[in-house]
Scaffold this motif. Structure first.
Motif, PDB file in Angstrom:
ATOM      1  N   VAL A 198       0.843  -1.202   0.000  1.00 28.32           N
ATOM      2  CA  VAL A 198       0.000   0.000   0.000  1.00 28.32           C
ATOM      3  C   VAL A 198       0.878   1.252   0.000  1.00 28.32           C
ATOM      4  O   VAL A 198       0.626   2.208  -0.749  1.00 28.32           O
ATOM      5  N   HIS A 199       1.903   1.253   0.829  1.00 28.22           N
ATOM      6  CA  HIS A 199       2.818   2.397   0.899  1.00 28.22           C
ATOM      7  C   HIS A 199       3.452   2.647  -0.462  1.00 28.22           C
ATOM      8  O   HIS A 199       3.518   3.788  -0.953  1.00 28.22           O
ATOM      9  N   ASP A 200       3.920   1.571  -1.118  1.00 25.73           N
ATOM     10  CA  ASP A 200       4.527   1.713  -2.439  1.00 25.73           C
ATOM     11  C   ASP A 200       3.516   2.225  -3.458  1.00 25.73           C
ATOM     12  O   ASP A 200       3.844   3.054  -4.324  1.00 25.73           O
ATOM     13  N   ALA A 201       2.274   1.712  -3.382  1.00 23.69           N
ATOM     14  CA  ALA A 201       1.240   2.139  -4.323  1.00 23.69           C
ATOM     15  C   ALA A 201       0.959   3.638  -4.200  1.00 23.69           C
ATOM     16  O   ALA A 201       0.818   4.340  -5.209  1.00 23.69           O
ATOM     17  N   ILE A 202       0.903   4.126  -2.982  1.00 22.21           N
ATOM     18  CA  ILE A 202       0.656   5.554  -2.761  1.00 22.21           C
ATOM     19  C   ILE A 202       1.834   6.373  -3.268  1.00 22.21           C
ATOM     20  O   ILE A 202       1.666   7.420  -3.921  1.00 22.21           O
ATOM     21  N   ASP A 203       3.051   5.913  -3.004  1.00 25.87           N
ATOM     22  CA  ASP A 203       4.237   6.619  -3.496  1.00 25.87           C
ATOM     23  C   ASP A 203       4.248   6.687  -5.013  1.00 25.87           C
ATOM     24  O   ASP A 203       4.530   7.735  -5.608  1.00 25.87           O
ATOM     25  N   GLU A 204       3.947   5.561  -5.659  1.00 29.92           N
ATOM     26  CA  GLU A 204       3.995   5.493  -7.115  1.00 29.92           C
ATOM     27  C   GLU A 204       2.863   6.292  -7.775  1.00 29.92           C
ATOM     28  O   GLU A 204       2.972   6.655  -8.951  1.00 29.92           O
ATOM     29  N   ALA A 205       1.806   6.561  -7.020  1.00 34.98           N
ATOM     30  CA  ALA A 205       0.682   7.318  -7.584  1.00 34.98           C
ATOM     31  C   ALA A 205       1.025   8.779  -7.816  1.00 34.98           C
ATOM     32  O   ALA A 205       0.352   9.467  -8.593  1.00 34.98           O
ATOM     33  N   GLY A 206       2.070   9.286  -7.142  1.00 35.93           N
ATOM     34  CA  GLY A 206       2.465  10.674  -7.321  1.00 35.93           C
ATOM     35  C   GLY A 206       1.401  11.659  -6.891  1.00 35.93           C
ATOM     36  O   GLY A 206       1.160  12.670  -7.560  1.00 35.93           O
ATOM     37  N   ILE A 207       0.750  11.381  -5.774  1.00 35.10           N
ATOM     38  CA  ILE A 207      -0.336  12.239  -5.284  1.00 35.10           C
ATOM     39  C   ILE A 207       0.246  13.552  -4.769  1.00 35.10           C
ATOM     40  O   ILE A 207       1.182  13.549  -3.963  1.00 35.10           O
ATOM     41  N   PRO A 208      -0.259  14.693  -5.208  1.00 33.87           N
ATOM     42  CA  PRO A 208       0.249  15.982  -4.713  1.00 33.87           C
ATOM     43  C   PRO A 208       0.141  16.089  -3.193  1.00 33.87           C
ATOM     44  O   PRO A 208      -0.773  15.526  -2.582  1.00 33.87           O
ATOM     45  N   VAL A 256       0.732   5.532   5.980  1.00 37.49           N
ATOM     46  CA  VAL A 256       0.581   6.617   5.007  1.00 37.49           C
ATOM     47  C   VAL A 256       0.049   7.851   5.728  1.00 37.49           C
ATOM     48  O   VAL A 256      -1.129   7.929   6.076  1.00 37.49           O
ATOM     49  N   TYR A 257       0.920   8.804   5.947  1.00 38.90           N
ATOM     50  CA  TYR A 257       0.566   9.998   6.714  1.00 38.90           C
ATOM     51  C   TYR A 257      -0.574  10.761   6.038  1.00 38.90           C
ATOM     52  O   TYR A 257      -0.538  11.037   4.838  1.00 38.90           O
ATOM     53  N   GLY A 258      -1.604  11.072   6.819  1.00 43.46           N
ATOM     54  CA  GLY A 258      -2.688  11.914   6.337  1.00 43.46           C
ATOM     55  C   GLY A 258      -3.731  11.233   5.493  1.00 43.46           C
ATOM     56  O   GLY A 258      -4.714  11.869   5.092  1.00 43.46           O
ATOM     57  N   ALA A 259      -3.558   9.946   5.184  1.00 44.89           N
ATOM     58  CA  ALA A 259      -4.538   9.242   4.356  1.00 44.89           C
ATOM     59  C   ALA A 259      -5.838   9.038   5.117  1.00 44.89           C
ATOM     60  O   ALA A 259      -5.851   8.979   6.356  1.00 44.89           O
ATOM     61  N   ASP A 280     -16.779   6.734  -9.213  1.00 45.19           N
ATOM     62  CA  ASP A 280     -15.714   6.238 -10.086  1.00 45.19           C
ATOM     63  C   ASP A 280     -14.391   6.917  -9.740  1.00 45.19           C
ATOM     64  O   ASP A 280     -14.347   8.139  -9.490  1.00 45.19           O
ATOM     65  N   GLY A 281     -13.305   6.165  -9.760  1.00 45.80           N
ATOM     66  CA  GLY A 281     -11.965   6.727  -9.737  1.00 45.80           C
ATOM     67  C   GLY A 281     -11.566   7.506  -8.509  1.00 45.80           C
ATOM     68  O   GLY A 281     -10.834   8.493  -8.626  1.00 45.80           O
ATOM     69  N   VAL A 282     -12.003   7.063  -7.321  1.00 43.19           N
ATOM     70  CA  VAL A 282     -11.718   7.860  -6.118  1.00 43.19           C
ATOM     71  C   VAL A 282     -10.741   7.191  -5.145  1.00 43.19           C
ATOM     72  O   VAL A 282     -10.339   7.795  -4.157  1.00 43.19           O
ATOM     73  N   VAL A 283     -10.339   5.946  -5.408  1.00 46.72           N
ATOM     74  CA  VAL A 283      -9.513   5.206  -4.442  1.00 46.72           C
ATOM     75  C   VAL A 283      -8.082   5.092  -4.969  1.00 46.72           C
ATOM     76  O   VAL A 283      -7.850   4.663  -6.099  1.00 46.72           O
ATOM     77  N   ASP A 284      -7.126   5.451  -4.132  1.00 46.15           N
ATOM     78  CA  ASP A 284      -5.715   5.398  -4.525  1.00 46.15           C
ATOM     79  C   ASP A 284      -5.080   4.045  -4.239  1.00 46.15           C
ATOM     80  O   ASP A 284      -4.192   3.612  -4.979  1.00 46.15           O
ATOM     81  N   ALA A 285      -5.498   3.392  -3.173  1.00 41.95           N
ATOM     82  CA  ALA A 285      -5.011   2.042  -2.862  1.00 41.95           C
ATOM     83  C   ALA A 285      -6.186   1.238  -2.336  1.00 41.95           C
ATOM     84  O   ALA A 285      -6.790   1.595  -1.317  1.00 41.95           O
ATOM     85  N   LEU A 286      -6.519   0.175  -3.050  1.00 40.88           N
ATOM     86  CA  LEU A 286      -7.665  -0.664  -2.709  1.00 40.88           C
ATOM     87  C   LEU A 286      -7.151  -2.051  -2.352  1.00 40.88           C
ATOM     88  O   LEU A 286      -6.404  -2.660  -3.130  1.00 40.88           O
TER      89      LEU A 286
END
Length: 287
Positions: A82-92, A117-120, A157-163
Motif C-alpha cells: 500500500v505504501h509503495d502504491a501511494i508513493d507510485e501514484a504521485g499524489i500531490p 501513510v501519513y494523512g490518508a 468512479d476513480g476515487v480510491v488510490d489504494a484498494l
C-alpha cells in the motif's frame, strides 16, 4: 468520520449523497446510519442471513488471532505494498490519499495501512454490520460502510488510490471502476498449503486450487494489469490450542462444523503446533 468521506460515497446508481442525522440521502431514498457510526448500503435482494458475513463470534476470534501477531508477515507485506502504491501514484502533497479495504472485517489491516501513510483517509467496506461496528472505531481516519462487494460498491468512479482485498470476496470490475487513474489494487489470496497441518485433523475445507489464476483472469477482463511482479508469502507459525481455536473460529469452517465437534477435534491436537501460512500478493493498476 462518515462526513469526511461523504464526497467519495455514491448510491447504487452512482449519484452523490447528502448527509443528515437520519442517514445518507439520494433520489428520495435514505441509507441509514447506525448508532455506531457506519452507513448501510445493502440492496433489497441482499440480507446478512444469506451473505455469510462474519458474525460477532467470528470477529472476536479474528481479533484474538490477529492481535497475537501470527499473521504479521502478511500484515507487513500488505502495508508495504500500500505504501509503495501511494508513493507510485504521485499524489500531490495538498491532496489526501484514499485507502479502501473490501471485506475489511475488524479493520486490523486497514488500520496498519493508514499508520503507514501519513494523512490518508480510509474506507472500510464489509457486508457484516458486526464488522462495520469494529471498523467504525478501528482508526480515527476510517469511515465504515456496510455493502455487498459482489454488487456495485457505494463509491464514485476513480476515487480510491489504494484498494485492498485480503482473503475476501471481490468483484474485479468494481475494483477497477473505483480505482483512481494512478491507483492500485492490492490482493492477498490464500494458496494451497495454507494451514495444511490443520486441515486433515480438524476436517476443515482446503484452499481451492486455481484461485490466483482465476483472479488474474478477472482482473485482465476488467482492464487491470500487473503493477508489480506477483509474490508468494510463505512462513511458519507456532500456534497453541487457543490460537488454533481462534484461527478456525474466524474462518468459514466455523460454519461448516458444529462448535462442540470442532472443540472435540481441537482437543486431540498437541498443546502447540507448527502451522504453515502461504498466500500470493498481487498488485494491479489500470492499463
Amino acid at each position: 468520520m462518515l462526513a469526511d468521506i461523504l464526497d467519495l460515497l455514491a448510491d447504487p446508481n452512482g449519484e452523490p449523497l447528502e448527509f443528515s442525522e437520519k442517514g445518507l440521502h439520494a433520489h428520495g431514498r435514505t441509507y441509514p446510519i447506525a448508532d455506531a457510526g457506519y452507513a448501510i448500503f445493502l440492496l433489497e435482494d441482499t440480507s446478512e442471513e444469506t451473505s455469510q458475513g462474519d458474525d460477532p463470534a467470528m470477529l472476536h476470534a479474528r481479533e484474538a488471532f490477529l492481535s497475537r501477531g501470527h499473521f504479521a508477515p502478511f500484515v507487513e507485506e500488505v502495508s508495504a505494498a500500500v505504501h509503495d502504491a501511494i508513493d507510485e501514484a504521485g499524489i500531490p502533497e495538498e491532496d489526501t490519499p484514499v485507502i479502501c479495504e473490501i471485506g475489511a472485517g475488524t479493520g486490523y489491516y486497514l488500520a496498519h495501512n493508514l499508520d503507514e501513510v501519513y494523512g490518508a483517509i480510509g474506507i472500510g467496506i464489509d457486508i457484516s454490520s458486526a464488522a462495520a461496528e469494529h471498523l467504525a472505531s478501528c482508526h480515527p481516519r476510517v469511515g465504515a460502510v456496510v455493502a455487498d462487494a459482489r454488487q456495485r460498491l457505494p463509491l464514485h468512479d476513480g476515487v480510491v488510490d489504494a484498494l485492498t482485498v485480503i482473503f475476501s470476496p471481490h468483484n474485479a470490475a468494481e475494483c477497477a471502476r473505483v480505482l483512481a487513474p494512478t491507483g492500485q489494487l492490492i490482493v492477498l489470496l490464500p494458496e494451497p498449503g495454507h494451514l495444511k497441518e490443520l486441515r486433515q485433523p480438524l476436517g476443515i475445507r482446503d484452499v481451492e486450487p486455481g484461485g490466483v489464476a482465476e483472479f488474474r483472469e478477472q482482473a485482465a477482463e476488467a482492464g487491470l494489469v500487473f503493477a508489480a511482479e506477483p509474490r508468494t508469502i510463505e512462513f511458519s507459525m507456532r500456534l497453541d490450542r487457543e490460537s488454533i481455536k481462534a484461527q478456525i473460529g474466524m474462518s468459514p469452517s466455523a460454519r461448516d462444523i458444529p462448535e462442540d465437534e470442532l472443540a472435540e477435534r481441537a482437543a486431540q491436537l498437541p498443546p502447540a503446533m507448527t502451522v504453515s501460512a502461504k498466500a500470493s500478493l498481487l498488485r494491479f493498476r489500470k492499463s
